[in-house]
Design a protein around this motif. Sequence first.
Motif, PDB file in Angstrom:
ATOM      1  N   PHE A  40       0.834  -1.208   0.000  1.00 32.92           N
ATOM      2  CA  PHE A  40       0.000   0.000   0.000  1.00 32.92           C
ATOM      3  C   PHE A  40       0.873   1.263   0.000  1.00 32.92           C
ATOM      4  N   VAL A  41       1.854   1.323   0.898  1.00 30.28           N
ATOM      5  CA  VAL A  41       2.718   2.506   0.996  1.00 30.28           C
ATOM      6  C   VAL A  41       3.513   2.693  -0.299  1.00 30.28           C
ATOM      7  N   LEU A  42       4.030   1.608  -0.853  1.00 30.33           N
ATOM      8  CA  LEU A  42       4.813   1.711  -2.086  1.00 30.33           C
ATOM      9  C   LEU A  42       3.967   2.125  -3.285  1.00 30.33           C
ATOM     10  N   VAL A  43       2.740   1.608  -3.382  1.00 31.16           N
ATOM     11  CA  VAL A  43       1.846   2.028  -4.469  1.00 31.16           C
ATOM     12  C   VAL A  43       1.511   3.508  -4.313  1.00 31.16           C
ATOM     13  N   ALA A  44       1.221   3.931  -3.078  1.00 32.18           N
ATOM     14  CA  ALA A  44       0.939   5.352  -2.839  1.00 32.18           C
ATOM     15  C   ALA A  44       2.148   6.206  -3.212  1.00 32.18           C
ATOM     16  N   PHE A 102      -6.927   2.215 -11.683  1.00 28.87           N
ATOM     17  CA  PHE A 102      -6.756   1.676 -10.345  1.00 28.87           C
ATOM     18  C   PHE A 102      -6.882   2.701  -9.239  1.00 28.87           C
ATOM     19  N   TYR A 103      -6.918   3.969  -9.576  1.00 37.31           N
ATOM     20  CA  TYR A 103      -7.324   4.940  -8.560  1.00 37.31           C
ATOM     21  C   TYR A 103      -8.720   4.537  -8.065  1.00 37.31           C
ATOM     22  N   PHE A 104      -9.587   4.184  -9.010  1.00 40.51           N
ATOM     23  CA  PHE A 104     -10.963   3.793  -8.683  1.00 40.51           C
ATOM     24  C   PHE A 104     -10.998   2.482  -7.890  1.00 40.51           C
ATOM     25  N   VAL A 105     -10.267   1.474  -8.339  1.00 44.87           N
ATOM     26  CA  VAL A 105     -10.302   0.159  -7.675  1.00 44.87           C
ATOM     27  C   VAL A 105      -9.725   0.248  -6.261  1.00 44.87           C
ATOM     28  N   ALA A 147     -10.690   0.604  -0.371  1.00 45.62           N
ATOM     29  CA  ALA A 147     -10.607   1.354   0.893  1.00 45.62           C
ATOM     30  C   ALA A 147     -11.998   1.694   1.420  1.00 45.62           C
ATOM     31  N   LEU A 148     -12.894   2.128   0.542  1.00 45.22           N
ATOM     32  CA  LEU A 148     -14.261   2.447   0.975  1.00 45.22           C
ATOM     33  C   LEU A 148     -14.987   1.214   1.494  1.00 45.22           C
ATOM     34  N   HIS A 184     -16.328  -1.586   8.473  1.00 42.01           N
ATOM     35  CA  HIS A 184     -16.039  -1.176   9.846  1.00 42.01           C
ATOM     36  C   HIS A 184     -17.154  -0.296  10.429  1.00 42.01           C
ATOM     37  N   LEU A 185     -17.616   0.675   9.659  1.00 41.73           N
ATOM     38  CA  LEU A 185     -18.570   1.651  10.185  1.00 41.73           C
ATOM     39  C   LEU A 185     -20.043   1.277   9.989  1.00 41.73           C
ATOM     40  N   ILE A 186     -20.353   0.620   8.886  1.00 39.92           N
ATOM     41  CA  ILE A 186     -21.755   0.305   8.587  1.00 39.92           C
ATOM     42  C   ILE A 186     -22.111  -1.114   9.016  1.00 39.92           C
ATOM     43  N   PHE A 187     -21.331  -2.100   8.541  1.00 38.77           N
ATOM     44  CA  PHE A 187     -21.633  -3.495   8.879  1.00 38.77           C
ATOM     45  C   PHE A 187     -21.121  -3.864  10.266  1.00 38.77           C
ATOM     46  N   ARG A 188     -20.181  -3.081  10.764  1.00 38.09           N
ATOM     47  CA  ARG A 188     -19.591  -3.292  12.090  1.00 38.09           C
ATOM     48  C   ARG A 188     -19.085  -4.725  12.275  1.00 38.09           C
ATOM     49  N   ASP A 189     -18.419  -5.244  11.226  1.00 37.37           N
ATOM     50  CA  ASP A 189     -17.830  -6.572  11.345  1.00 37.37           C
ATOM     51  C   ASP A 189     -16.309  -6.446  11.520  1.00 37.37           C
ATOM     52  N   ARG A 190     -15.613  -7.553  11.467  1.00 38.60           N
ATOM     53  CA  ARG A 190     -14.178  -7.599  11.762  1.00 38.60           C
ATOM     54  C   ARG A 190     -13.303  -7.451  10.529  1.00 38.60           C
ATOM     55  N   THR A 191     -13.877  -7.188   9.373  1.00 38.04           N
ATOM     56  CA  THR A 191     -13.117  -7.178   8.130  1.00 38.04           C
ATOM     57  C   THR A 191     -11.877  -6.281   8.200  1.00 38.04           C
TER      58      THR A 191
END
Length: 176
Positions: free
Chosen positions: A22-26, A149-152, A157-158, A164-171
Motif C-alpha cells: 500500500f505505501v509503495l503504491v501510494a 486503479f485509482y478507482f479500484v 478502501a471504501l 467497519h462503520l456500517i456493517f460493524r464486522d471484523r473485516t
Amino acid sequence: MSSRSSADRYSQPAIFFHWAIFVLVALAYLAIEIRGPKGSDSRLLWTAVHQWAGSLVLTLAVLRLLWRLWHPGPPEINTNPLLAFLARLTHLALYLFIFVQPLLGILMVNTGGDPVTLAGLNLHIVLAGTDRAAHTAIKDAHELIGNAFYFVIGLHALAAIGHHLIFRDRTLRRIL
C-alpha cells in the motif's frame, strides 16, 4: 488468546505485505504526479522514486503470493454472497495490478530503448528490447491501468471503511 494472534486475523507477514505494498503504491502514484517537467532534476528524482517503488511492489507481490500459497488467509466472514463475490473480484484485480503494473512499467522503459536502472544499485532490468510500436501500446496500457486503479483502490478502501462503520464486522480489524 490475544486478538493479534487470533485465527480470525491475517498473519503478521501477510499484514506487513499488505501495508508495505500500500505505501509503495501510494509512493509510486505520488512520484508520478509530482515529478515535474521533462528534463528537470525533479523529474529525474521522482522517476527514480517511481521505478524503485514499482520494483519493490513487484518484489513484495511475489513474496506475498508465495506466502499466501502456503499460509492461507483467515476464513471469510459470513456476508451477503454478492458482497463476497465483489470482494473476491476486487482482490483478484488488486493482485493482478501489483504484478501487471510494475511489469508493464519495466516493459515500457525497455521498449523505449532503456533498461530500468535502480538508483544506487548496479542493476539494470531488461525484459525486452527496443520496439517503438510496442512502447506506445505498453505506455498507453500502463497509464490506463494506473488511472483505472485509482478507482479500484478507492473502492477497496471504501469497502473496508464500510465494513467497519456500517456493517460493524471484523473485516478491517483483521488486516490491522
